[in-house]
Scaffold this motif. Structure first.
Motif, short mmCIF file in Angstrom:
data_model
loop_
_atom_site.label_atom_id
_atom_site.label_comp_id
_atom_site.label_asym_id
_atom_site.label_seq_id
_atom_site.Cartn_x
_atom_site.Cartn_y
_atom_site.Cartn_z
N GLU A 109 8.14 -0.26 -9.68
CA GLU A 109 9.04 -1.31 -9.67
C GLU A 109 8.99 -2.07 -8.29
OE1 GLU A 109 10.85 -3.29 -12.16
OE2 GLU A 109 9.19 -2.00 -13.23
N ALA A 110 8.96 -1.24 -7.39
CA ALA A 110 8.98 -1.40 -5.90
C ALA A 110 7.72 -2.38 -5.57
CB ALA A 110 9.40 -0.31 -5.16
N GLN A 131 1.03 -1.06 0.03
CA GLN A 131 -0.08 0.01 -0.04
C GLN A 131 0.94 1.06 0.03
OE1 GLN A 131 -3.60 0.37 2.07
NE2 GLN A 131 -3.22 2.27 3.02
N THR A 132 1.94 1.28 0.81
CA THR A 132 2.68 2.49 1.05
C THR A 132 3.45 2.55 -0.56
OG1 THR A 132 3.33 1.76 2.98
CG2 THR A 132 4.86 3.46 2.07
N PHE A 133 4.09 1.83 -1.12
CA PHE A 133 4.46 1.84 -2.54
C PHE A 133 3.49 2.29 -3.50
CE2 PHE A 133 7.68 -1.46 -1.45
CZ PHE A 133 8.76 -0.74 -0.89
N PHE A 163 1.02 6.57 -7.15
CA PHE A 163 0.02 7.20 -7.67
C PHE A 163 0.19 8.83 -7.22
CE2 PHE A 163 -2.56 2.90 -7.67
CZ PHE A 163 -2.60 3.02 -9.09
N GLY A 164 0.73 9.16 -6.21
CA GLY A 164 0.97 10.27 -5.92
C GLY A 164 2.11 10.95 -6.26
N ALA A 165 3.09 10.47 -6.80
CA ALA A 165 4.34 10.90 -7.30
C ALA A 165 4.27 12.07 -8.37
CB ALA A 165 5.20 9.74 -7.95
N THR A 166 4.94 13.04 -8.26
CA THR A 166 4.91 14.29 -9.22
C THR A 166 6.24 14.16 -10.09
OG1 THR A 166 5.99 15.69 -7.55
CG2 THR A 166 3.57 15.73 -7.62
N GLU A 167 7.01 13.07 -9.90
CA GLU A 167 8.19 12.88 -10.77
C GLU A 167 8.07 11.52 -11.38
OE1 GLU A 167 11.38 14.54 -11.34
OE2 GLU A 167 10.85 16.27 -10.31
N MET A 168 8.31 11.57 -12.78
CA MET A 168 8.12 10.35 -13.49
C MET A 168 9.15 9.31 -12.97
SD MET A 168 5.53 10.17 -15.48
CE MET A 168 5.96 8.81 -16.45
N ILE A 169 10.48 9.64 -12.49
CA ILE A 169 11.45 8.59 -12.11
C ILE A 169 11.03 8.17 -10.57
CG2 ILE A 169 13.05 10.14 -10.81
CD1 ILE A 169 14.14 7.74 -13.78
N MET A 170 10.45 9.01 -9.68
CA MET A 170 9.92 8.21 -8.57
C MET A 170 8.64 7.26 -8.79
SD MET A 170 8.30 10.19 -5.34
CE MET A 170 7.34 9.43 -4.36
N PHE A 171 7.73 7.67 -9.88
CA PHE A 171 6.97 7.08 -10.19
C PHE A 171 7.34 5.55 -10.90
CE2 PHE A 171 4.40 5.20 -13.78
CZ PHE A 171 3.06 4.88 -13.03
N TYR A 172 8.49 5.70 -11.45
CA TYR A 172 9.09 4.29 -12.19
C TYR A 172 9.67 3.60 -10.89
CZ TYR A 172 12.29 1.29 -14.38
OH TYR A 172 12.99 0.06 -14.66
N VAL A 173 10.44 4.06 -10.13
CA VAL A 173 10.96 3.47 -8.80
C VAL A 173 9.67 2.56 -8.15
CG1 VAL A 173 12.36 3.62 -6.71
CG2 VAL A 173 12.87 4.80 -8.79
#
Length: 460
Positions: free
Chosen positions: A124-125, A104-106, A111-121
């Protein structure tokens, strides 16, 4: 965002420090509290701007319904898992719930990420806890094989996306979702640009999954425990759709030409997986293939990039998340009593569990998109958008709708009606816990009829 993230993270000390007798009740109460708090995000879901912004997270009309669905699912997964984990050692029970909280945390951060690279990480997590849940708590010996399929399909599809995102960062100087839509359009014309375009969407198409890259999904669903099936069907498939909606506007003008084979594959997948459902003997496998069919419609809607199709795709993702999760819960109640997922052996349940049959009926009707449920609203918007895009699609979508109705009714009639087998006469009665679990799926789905603007996104 922190008012949901911090209580979610505080579930870890709760899980490991609470008395063993109160483990399930305490974690259920706290996770339900988190789900209730998350509903406050919906008050800004009808605006086209970002809200609840922090340096790395935020919500907008697209991510808010998916975030609320993610938070709503955790207490339901805890409720559903309680019975089949009751005989396990307490430390294994704690580890299991901890993995669900990690997941749930990941998902909230994805879904709340404002950076594409954070969304990617985070994208994958989510693979790690899902893999542990399937391989450690799966039902059959094939679970390791299913975990391998999940791992390799997802990783093989995701690596080109990382390279594509780094190239995008190099060209535009930013990967912020807030600013990417305001950057100067990329001049994509060469053959290398076409390969880059495929690299951007491939990870999301495998995750959805698109027909042709879907073989990992039925295996993962069939082998996963109930919580694994629920989160796969309700949330993890939606990560693919969400990512595609985010990234496709940046890939113009190539999308206009390169999307044709993928739309054709998605539409063909609706027909093919529907016909596969009609000849399934395994209960969970049928529901898993029906998810591929629905996601094919979502993929086609996202690719044509019209306001109606994107709205329909988002509505269908939310409605399908609740309906398919409810079907997996119902399949689990049947499995816990008969210890078989074979539909021939677990049939005629109406005679012994009449109230559960009512829930089966409602969930099956939601799956076949009966009016006025949100499933129909999403499907109609996508079908009308596809018809406006090309008249020929009406034949395929019409046939797909017919097959969906056929296998949904086949699922209901085979599992609930007919001659009752001899071994079914002495099964255990249903519990209040199970009725509460299914009602937490069906009631929100029904209430969304009254206020559909909560989930149709205002940013198009």
């Amino acid at each position: 965002m922190l008012k949901v993230l911090i209580p979610t993270l505080m579930l870890f000390p709760t899980i490991w420090m609470v008395n063993s007798r109160h483990l399930w009740a305490t974690t259920l109460a706290q996770s339900f509290l988190v789900a209730t708090i998350s509903i406050s995000w919906l008050k800004n879901s009808q605006t086209s701007t970002w809200s609840f912004l922090s340096p790395i997270t935020g919500t907008d009309a697209l991510s808010t319904p998916l975030l609320v669905l993610t938070c709503w699912l955790l207490p339901m997964m805890i409720l559903a898992s309680q019975n089949h984990l009751s005989s396990e050692p307490y430390n294994r029970q704690r580890t299991y719930i901890s993995l669900l909280v990690f997941l749930q945390t990941f998902l909230i951060l994805a879904f709340g990420a404002t950076e594409m690279i954070m969304f990617y990480v985070m994208f994958e997590a989510t693979l790690v806890p899902t893999l542990f849940v399937i391989t450690r708590w799966g039902n059959q010996a094939e679970r390791l094989n299913a975990g391998t399929y999940l791992l390799f399909y997802t990783l093989a599809g995701s690596l080109p996306l990382l390279v594509a995102l780094l190239t995008l960062q190099n060209q535009t100087g930013t990967l912020s979702i807030l600013t990417l839509c305001y950057t100067t359009p990329l001049h994509l014309k060469t053959q290398a640009d076409s390969i880059w375009w495929v690299g951007c969407v491939l990870a999301f198409l495998v995750k959805m999954p698109l027909y042709g890259a879907h073989l990992w999904l039925p295996k993962a669903h069939v082998e996963a425990p109930i919580a694994g099936s629920m989160v796969l069907a309700a949330i993890l498939l939606k990560l693919g759709g969400y990512g595609m909606i985010r990234i496709l506007p940046m890939l113009d003008p190539l999308s206009k030409d390169l999307c044709y084979p993928f739309i054709a594959l998605a539409m063909w997948g609706v027909i093919m997986t529907g016909t596969i459902c009609l000849r399934q003997t395994d209960l969970k496998s049928l529901i898993a293939y029906s998810s591929v069919s629905h996601m094919g419609l979502v993929a086609a809607g996202i690719f044509i990039q019209t306001p109606w199709s994107l709205t329909g795709a988002l509505i269908l993702m939310i409605a399908h998340g609740l309906a398919s999760s409810a079907l997996f819960c119902l399949a689990n109640t049947s499995y816990e009593r008969t210890h078989s997922r074979t539909m021939v052996l677990a049939r005629a349940m109406q005679m012994v569990l009449p109230l559960m049959t009512t829930w089966w009926f409602l969930a099956s009707l939601a799956n076949l998109a009966l009016p006025p449920l949100p499933n129909l609203m999403g499907e109609l918007m996508i079908i009308s958008s596809l018809f406006h895009w090309s008249n020929l699609t009406l034949v395929i979508t019409g046939l797909g709708t017919l097959i969906t109705a056929a296998y949904s009714l086949y699922l209901f009639i085979t599992s609930q009606r007919g001659q009752m087998p001899q071994h079914m006469t002495s099964i255990a009665p249903t519990h209040t816990r199970e009725h509460l679990l299914i009602s937490m799926h069906i009631i929100p789905l029904t209430l969304l009829i009254l206020k559909p603007e909560l989930m149709w996104g205002a940013q198009w």
